[in-house]
Design a protein around this motif. Structure first.
Motif, PDB file in Angstrom:
ATOM      1  N   CYS A  94     -10.865  -7.997  -4.088  1.00 23.32           N
ATOM      2  CA  CYS A  94      -9.938  -9.045  -3.648  1.00 23.32           C
ATOM      3  C   CYS A  94      -8.732  -8.374  -3.018  1.00 23.32           C
ATOM      4  O   CYS A  94      -8.594  -7.150  -3.050  1.00 23.32           O
ATOM      5  CB  CYS A  94      -9.500  -9.912  -4.834  1.00 23.32           C
ATOM      6  N   ASP A  95      -7.827  -9.185  -2.448  1.00 25.37           N
ATOM      7  CA  ASP A  95      -6.561  -8.649  -1.972  1.00 25.37           C
ATOM      8  C   ASP A  95      -5.755  -8.128  -3.156  1.00 25.37           C
ATOM      9  O   ASP A  95      -5.750  -8.742  -4.232  1.00 25.37           O
ATOM     10  CB  ASP A  95      -5.766  -9.736  -1.246  1.00 25.37           C
ATOM     11  N   LEU A  96      -5.055  -7.025  -2.941  1.00 22.27           N
ATOM     12  CA  LEU A  96      -4.253  -6.456  -4.018  1.00 22.27           C
ATOM     13  C   LEU A  96      -3.031  -7.314  -4.342  1.00 22.27           C
ATOM     14  O   LEU A  96      -2.581  -7.335  -5.492  1.00 22.27           O
ATOM     15  CB  LEU A  96      -3.802  -5.043  -3.639  1.00 22.27           C
ATOM     16  N   ASP A  97      -2.491  -7.996  -3.339  1.00 22.06           N
ATOM     17  CA  ASP A  97      -1.354  -8.894  -3.539  1.00 22.06           C
ATOM     18  C   ASP A  97      -0.245  -8.241  -4.361  1.00 22.06           C
ATOM     19  O   ASP A  97       0.195  -8.778  -5.396  1.00 22.06           O
ATOM     20  CB  ASP A  97      -1.836 -10.188  -4.215  1.00 22.06           C
ATOM     21  N   PRO A  98       0.246  -7.056  -3.956  1.00 14.64           N
ATOM     22  CA  PRO A  98       1.238  -6.343  -4.775  1.00 14.64           C
ATOM     23  C   PRO A  98       2.579  -7.063  -4.825  1.00 14.64           C
ATOM     24  O   PRO A  98       3.036  -7.644  -3.836  1.00 14.64           O
ATOM     25  CB  PRO A  98       1.357  -4.990  -4.066  1.00 14.64           C
ATOM     26  N   ARG A  99       3.205  -7.025  -5.996  1.00 18.55           N
ATOM     27  CA  ARG A  99       4.516  -7.634  -6.189  1.00 18.55           C
ATOM     28  C   ARG A  99       5.412  -6.673  -6.956  1.00 18.55           C
ATOM     29  O   ARG A  99       5.025  -6.180  -8.019  1.00 18.55           O
ATOM     30  CB  ARG A  99       4.396  -8.954  -6.961  1.00 18.55           C
ATOM     31  N   VAL A 100       6.590  -6.427  -6.409  1.00 17.04           N
ATOM     32  CA  VAL A 100       7.585  -5.616  -7.111  1.00 17.04           C
ATOM     33  C   VAL A 100       8.389  -6.553  -7.999  1.00 17.04           C
ATOM     34  O   VAL A 100       9.081  -7.455  -7.518  1.00 17.04           O
ATOM     35  CB  VAL A 100       8.504  -4.875  -6.128  1.00 17.04           C
ATOM     36  N   VAL A 116      -2.277   2.848  -3.572  1.00 17.91           N
ATOM     37  CA  VAL A 116      -1.561   4.025  -3.071  1.00 17.91           C
ATOM     38  C   VAL A 116      -1.810   4.187  -1.571  1.00 17.91           C
ATOM     39  O   VAL A 116      -0.886   4.439  -0.791  1.00 17.91           O
ATOM     40  CB  VAL A 116      -1.991   5.288  -3.842  1.00 17.91           C
ATOM     41  N   TYR A 117      -3.053   4.037  -1.163  1.00 19.28           N
ATOM     42  CA  TYR A 117      -3.389   4.144   0.262  1.00 19.28           C
ATOM     43  C   TYR A 117      -2.738   3.016   1.057  1.00 19.28           C
ATOM     44  O   TYR A 117      -2.209   3.242   2.155  1.00 19.28           O
ATOM     45  CB  TYR A 117      -4.910   4.104   0.445  1.00 19.28           C
ATOM     46  N   GLU A 118      -2.783   1.808   0.529  1.00 19.60           N
ATOM     47  CA  GLU A 118      -2.219   0.663   1.247  1.00 19.60           C
ATOM     48  C   GLU A 118      -0.710   0.782   1.376  1.00 19.60           C
ATOM     49  O   GLU A 118      -0.138   0.447   2.426  1.00 19.60           O
ATOM     50  CB  GLU A 118      -2.599  -0.628   0.524  1.00 19.60           C
ATOM     51  N   ARG A 119      -0.053   1.276   0.349  1.00 16.23           N
ATOM     52  CA  ARG A 119       1.408   1.422   0.396  1.00 16.23           C
ATOM     53  C   ARG A 119       1.809   2.478   1.417  1.00 16.23           C
ATOM     54  O   ARG A 119       2.805   2.317   2.118  1.00 16.23           O
ATOM     55  CB  ARG A 119       1.935   1.747  -0.994  1.00 16.23           C
ATOM     56  N   GLY A 120       1.076   3.567   1.493  1.00 17.47           N
ATOM     57  CA  GLY A 120       1.226   4.526   2.572  1.00 17.47           C
ATOM     58  C   GLY A 120       2.433   5.440   2.501  1.00 17.47           C
ATOM     59  O   GLY A 120       2.690   6.183   3.457  1.00 17.47           O
ATOM     60  N   GLU A 121       3.169   5.447   1.415  1.00 18.26           N
ATOM     61  CA  GLU A 121       4.396   6.239   1.331  1.00 18.26           C
ATOM     62  C   GLU A 121       4.172   7.664   0.846  1.00 18.26           C
ATOM     63  O   GLU A 121       5.007   8.538   1.088  1.00 18.26           O
ATOM     64  CB  GLU A 121       5.392   5.559   0.391  1.00 18.26           C
ATOM     65  N   TRP A 122       3.053   7.898   0.144  1.00 21.68           N
ATOM     66  CA  TRP A 122       2.886   9.158  -0.557  1.00 21.68           C
ATOM     67  C   TRP A 122       1.695   9.929  -0.026  1.00 21.68           C
ATOM     68  O   TRP A 122       0.846   9.407   0.698  1.00 21.68           O
ATOM     69  CB  TRP A 122       2.755   8.906  -2.065  1.00 21.68           C
TER      70      TRP A 122
END
Length: 342
Positions: free
Chosen positions: A45-51, A198-204
């Motif tokens: 599914c979509d990760l739908d990340p929330r901070v 981690v890949y989707e966020r792309g910062e690291w």
């Protein structure tokens, strides 16, 4: 049961002698393991990340609380510890997976402001996520299924320390296994979704992504590193030994360890060999009761299986085996051995 183990166990062990044969065995074995874990029932599914929260800690580390969706309507909360950047290059990062008796992410992320967690950190040296962050690594500390905020109803209702610190693996296993799923399979799936994040966020720096875990976190580190080549290096502490001694003779361990039909196919060293040729460090304590009645012999036998795989790549320096004194405990010194300080 011991006689049956000796008769039927490890039928799919590697019997070849070349790297090409091993590569073919690896692909077949990974598919077998995914079937045993019940991955065919896992739903993407979509990760739908929330901070949810951002806190600046006194040591300059930023602590984010993030929630992602690992299956439809199934959510994984985590603490992400982000140290100050030392250069313009992308920061290196580790998944720091939790074991038992530490309230999931709370101990690993170093939440020593909670008295019960502080005691577990002092007892097991459990805050390896914070230890990594202090060394300059981004440390991603999730709640795996049944732990921390992901405990099932049986322990979510309890307000006592024991309910907070322990897991509901037992309850999850009883629900999952009749459906063809396993706790180990769900945790490994969730770790793979964490890598997706981690890949989707792309910062690291995903080219140097590491995974570390102690005890039950070591179990998760073993499985995700064996099955996912996106893991570039791993550290397993307090969890690598032969199944016969450590999970058949010691048959009172947590339900998350037990995967139906697994022992017919592989021993733990066979699974760990799938990590080759990537850097692998294994930490064992000499008197760890989980090693079984034969102690470190039960560990070194499995490491010999792993070394054969690494030798096919000319990587005889792996696996690193860091042996410490005492019973079941994480020791930070393995980071000095396995990692450069940033």
């Amino acid at each position: 049961m011991q006689d049956k183990f000796d008769k039927y166990a490890r039928q799919d062990a590697f019997t070849g002698s070349t790297r090409e044969e091993w590569e073919a065995w690896k692909e077949t074995s990974r598919e077998t393991l995914k079937d045993l874990l019940g991955w065919k029932y896992m739903e993407s599914c979509d990760l739908d990340p929330r901070v949810e929260e951002v806190v600046e800690l006194e040591n300059g580390i930023r602590q984010e609380k993030v929630i992602i969706q690992v299956e439809p309507e199934v959510y994984m909360p985590m603490y992400i510890l982000i140290p100050p950047k030392q250069s313009e290059e992308k920061q290196k990062c580790f998944l720091a997976l939790p074991g038992h008796q530490g309230a999931g992410k709370f101990s690993v992320a170093g939440r020593d402001d909670i008295p019960a967690v502080k005691r577990m950190i002092e007892f097991y040296h459990y805050d390896y996520g914070m230890q990594l962050a202090k060394r300059g690594y981004v440390a991603i500390c999730p709640d795996c299924r049944g732990f921390g905020e992901r405990r099932d109803e049986a322990l979510q209702k309890g307000t006592d320390e024991k309910s907070f610190l322990t897991s509901t693996c037992f309850h999850l296993a009883h629900m999952a296994e009749p459906l063809g799923e396993t706790v180990a399979g769900m945790c490994t799936w969730d770790a793979s979704r964490l890598i997706d994040y981690v890949y989707e966020r792309g910062e690291w720096d995903t080219d140097d992504l590491g995974v570390v875990g102690f005890s039950g976190g070591g179990m998760q580190t073993l499985w995700i590193s064996a099955l996912d080549d996106r893991v570039k290096k791993c550290i397993i502490s307090g969890y690598l030994y032969g199944y016969r001694d450590a999970l058949l003779l010691l048959n009172g361990n947590c339900s998350c360890n037990y995967v139906p039909h697994l022992w017919e196919h592989f021993d733990m060293g066979d699974i760990a060999s799938l990590i080759a040729p990537r850097p692998l460090a294994v930490q064992s304590c000499r008197d760890d009761h989980l090693n079984g009645p034969r102690g470190l012999v039960n560990v070194t036998e499995q490491l010999d299986i792993v070394r054969k795989a690494y030798s096919l790549y000319g990587k005889e320096e792996y696996p690193i085996h860091d042996v410490r004194e005492g019973d079941h405990c994480w020791h930070e010194e393995v980071l000095d051995i396995a990692l450069p300080r940033l």
